[in-house]
Scaffold this active site. Structure first.
Site, PDB file in Angstrom:
ATOM      1  N   TRP A 182       0.445  -1.079   0.025  1.00  0.00           N
ATOM      2  CA  TRP A 182       0.184  -0.200  -0.095  1.00  0.00           C
ATOM      3  C   TRP A 182       1.101   1.352   0.322  1.00  0.00           C
ATOM      4  CZ3 TRP A 182      -1.989   3.009   4.543  1.00  0.00           C
ATOM      5  CH2 TRP A 182      -2.815   3.541   4.484  1.00  0.00           C
ATOM      6  N   ASP A 207       0.192  -5.214   9.934  1.00  0.00           N
ATOM      7  CA  ASP A 207      -1.213  -4.282   9.233  1.00  0.00           C
ATOM      8  C   ASP A 207      -2.613  -4.916   8.942  1.00  0.00           C
ATOM      9  OD1 ASP A 207      -2.379  -1.938   8.950  1.00  0.00           O
ATOM     10  OD2 ASP A 207      -1.286  -1.488   6.792  1.00  0.00           O
ATOM     11  N   LYS A 220     -13.303  -0.354   6.559  1.00  0.00           N
ATOM     12  CA  LYS A 220     -13.712  -1.628   5.816  1.00  0.00           C
ATOM     13  C   LYS A 220     -15.059  -2.456   6.754  1.00  0.00           C
ATOM     14  CE  LYS A 220     -10.459  -0.123   3.253  1.00  0.00           C
ATOM     15  NZ  LYS A 220      -9.058   1.024   3.709  1.00  0.00           N
TER      16      LYS A 220
HETATM   17  C1  LMR Z   1      -6.710   1.911  -0.394  1.00  0.00           C
HETATM   18  O1  LMR Z   1      -5.880   0.749  -0.219  1.00  0.00           O
HETATM   19  O2  LMR Z   1      -6.933   1.604  -1.674  1.00  0.00           O
HETATM   20  C2  LMR Z   1      -7.488   2.348   1.123  1.00  0.00           C
HETATM   21  O3  LMR Z   1      -6.992   1.441   1.540  1.00  0.00           O
HETATM   22  C3  LMR Z   1      -8.644   3.310   1.059  1.00  0.00           C
HETATM   23  C4  LMR Z   1      -6.765   4.432   1.137  1.00  0.00           C
HETATM   24  O4  LMR Z   1      -6.811   5.157   2.391  1.00  0.00           O
HETATM   25  O5  LMR Z   1      -5.975   4.396   0.831  1.00  0.00           O
END
Ligand code: LMR
Length: 406
Positions: free
Chosen positions: A128, A219, A254
């Site tokens: 992420w 996480d 979520k």
């Molecule tokens: C995502 O990866 O799209 C979600 O976790 C929302 C975000 O805050 O990025």
């Protein structure tokens, strides 16, 4: 491990409020904290605010403590680690209610950087995007460990989930890390790829983490979306059983749809109850200096769900319905794509887990999807499966088939 962490003496204002609460004298007067009370000593609710809140279906709330709502923290510990977890019973887990999962990541990052300043962070390739940003914001140098194996897209595998990871390279990388370096891990529903480790792979990774004396930062933002609540928490619980210095950040955005309420938490396993107390103290200090205390509404809502046996069971089933709907969309995508292009193997769509799929789309294909079909997917090829539904799945599947056929 945490003997060098300084004890937090408490905040001069908030500690006084706690002392006031414990004072048994009936004639006590609190003139310490800056809260407006009315002539009857009550926190008034302006009618205008009441009307606006009622319109929105929310109530005004008093400040929570720096570490968050006590009941929420207790329930969170049990949800993550299991109700009878010995580490919880021994009070070796510091739990803080945070501003969503992102707040938990930042709080944990600040703590580790303050007390282990030489520690670097290692994130999966890819991860992420904000993982990197949050830890860099806390002063970390961030590096990547091998994870996603793009070459496995379109290849058949026997084992569900145990695919798509450069596992040997990942292990070799972790084996070369110095003590106290931090490894950010996704216990379930890896974001962005949807490619998770199998139980056997987790056991191997955690063994290396233990041998190298690394700090596993887990996480978990999608608990219940992968498989069951318990199995999605496997890696965290196993790491706690092994007595690793676990940091676990979690989010209810979520799975409770508490996005704007910023509801999450951070759990830290310490070797002793005293050290857990030291960690909690430093985290309270950090919270106080950053935003003072977490927002109340989301924590109270989550607490009311988790502490009520009926609501809690209902909630878990509702999350499983979401999980099953995501799976059905994956299956539909697979069915349509396979029917249109039987020569290709699209089974990765059903092997990946959670909200996201790393589709294998190139940037050019992503842009074509956007320009020609008005379908928005990240440039990395990450597609949010949870955005599919019965009304749009055929359009998306057919558009994907068209751009994949290029
Ligand atoms: C995502 O990866 O799209 C979600 O976790 C929302 C975000 O805050 O990025």
């Amino acid at each position: 491990m945490y003997q060098h962490v300084e004890a937090y003496a408490g905040d001069p204002i908030l500690s006084l409020v706690e002392t006031f609460k414990q004072d048994p004298r009936p004639n006590k007067i609190n003139l310490s904290i800056g809260i407006y009370f009315d002539n009857e000593g009550k926190m008034p609710l302006p009618e205008s605010v009441r009307v606006a809140s009622e319109r929105l279906g929310i109530k005004t709330q008093a400040y929570l403590p720096m570490e968050g709502h006590a009941g929420f923290r207790e329930q969170l510990g049990q949800l993550m680690l299991g109700a009878d977890n010995p580490a919880l019973q021994a009070k070796r887990v510091a739990v803080v209610q945070t501003l969503g999962g992102s707040g938990a990541l930042r709080l944990g990052a600040d703590f580790i950087h303050r007390w282990f300043p030489n520690a670097k962070l290692h994130v999966s390739d890819p991860t992420w995007d904000n993982h990197r940003g949050i830890f860099m914001g806390a002063g970390f140098t961030v590096q990547t460990y091998p994870y996603y194996d793009a070459a496995t897209i379109g290849v058949k595998f026997d084992e569900m989930c145990a695919y798509g990871v450069k596992f040997d390279e990942m292990c070799a990388y972790l084996q070369g890390l110095p003590e106290n370096d931090v490894v950010l891990l996704h216990p379930c529903c890896h974001n962005p790829t949807g490619v998770d480790l199998s139980v056997e792979q987790w056991d191997t990774v955690l063994k290396i983490v233990a041998e190298r004396k690394l700090i596993p930062f887990m996480d978990i933002a999608y608990m219940g979306f992968g498989d069951t609540f318990d199995s999605d928490a496997y890696a965290i619980r196993r790491a706690v059983d092994l007595n690793l210095p676990v940091f676990a950040s979690c989010s209810f955005s979520k799975n409770m749809s508490l996005y704007g309420q910023r509801t999450g938490g951070l759990l830290v396993l310490a070797p002793t109850a005293d050290e857990a107390e030291l960690i909690l103290g430093q985290m309270k200090l950090t919270v106080r200096r950053m935003y003072s205390s977490p927002p109340a509404q989301g924590g109270l809502t989550a607490y009311n769900v988790l502490s009520d046996a009926d609501l809690s069971a209902q909630w878990q089933n509702e999350v499983y319905e979401m999980r099953d709907r995501i799976r059905a969309m994956r299956q539909k995508l697979y069915d349509v794509l396979s029917a249109r292009q039987p020569e290709k193997d699209y089974s990765y769509f059903i092997r990946q887990r959670g909200m996201f799929s790393y589709t294998g789309l190139s940037v050019a294909q992503v842009h074509r999807l956007r320009d020609e079909f008005a379908i928005y997917v990240l440039d990395t090829g990450r597609l949010c499966i949870a955005g599919l539904n019965d009304s749009n799945i055929d359009t998306v599947a057919n558009a994907l088939a068209t751009v994949f056929a290029e």
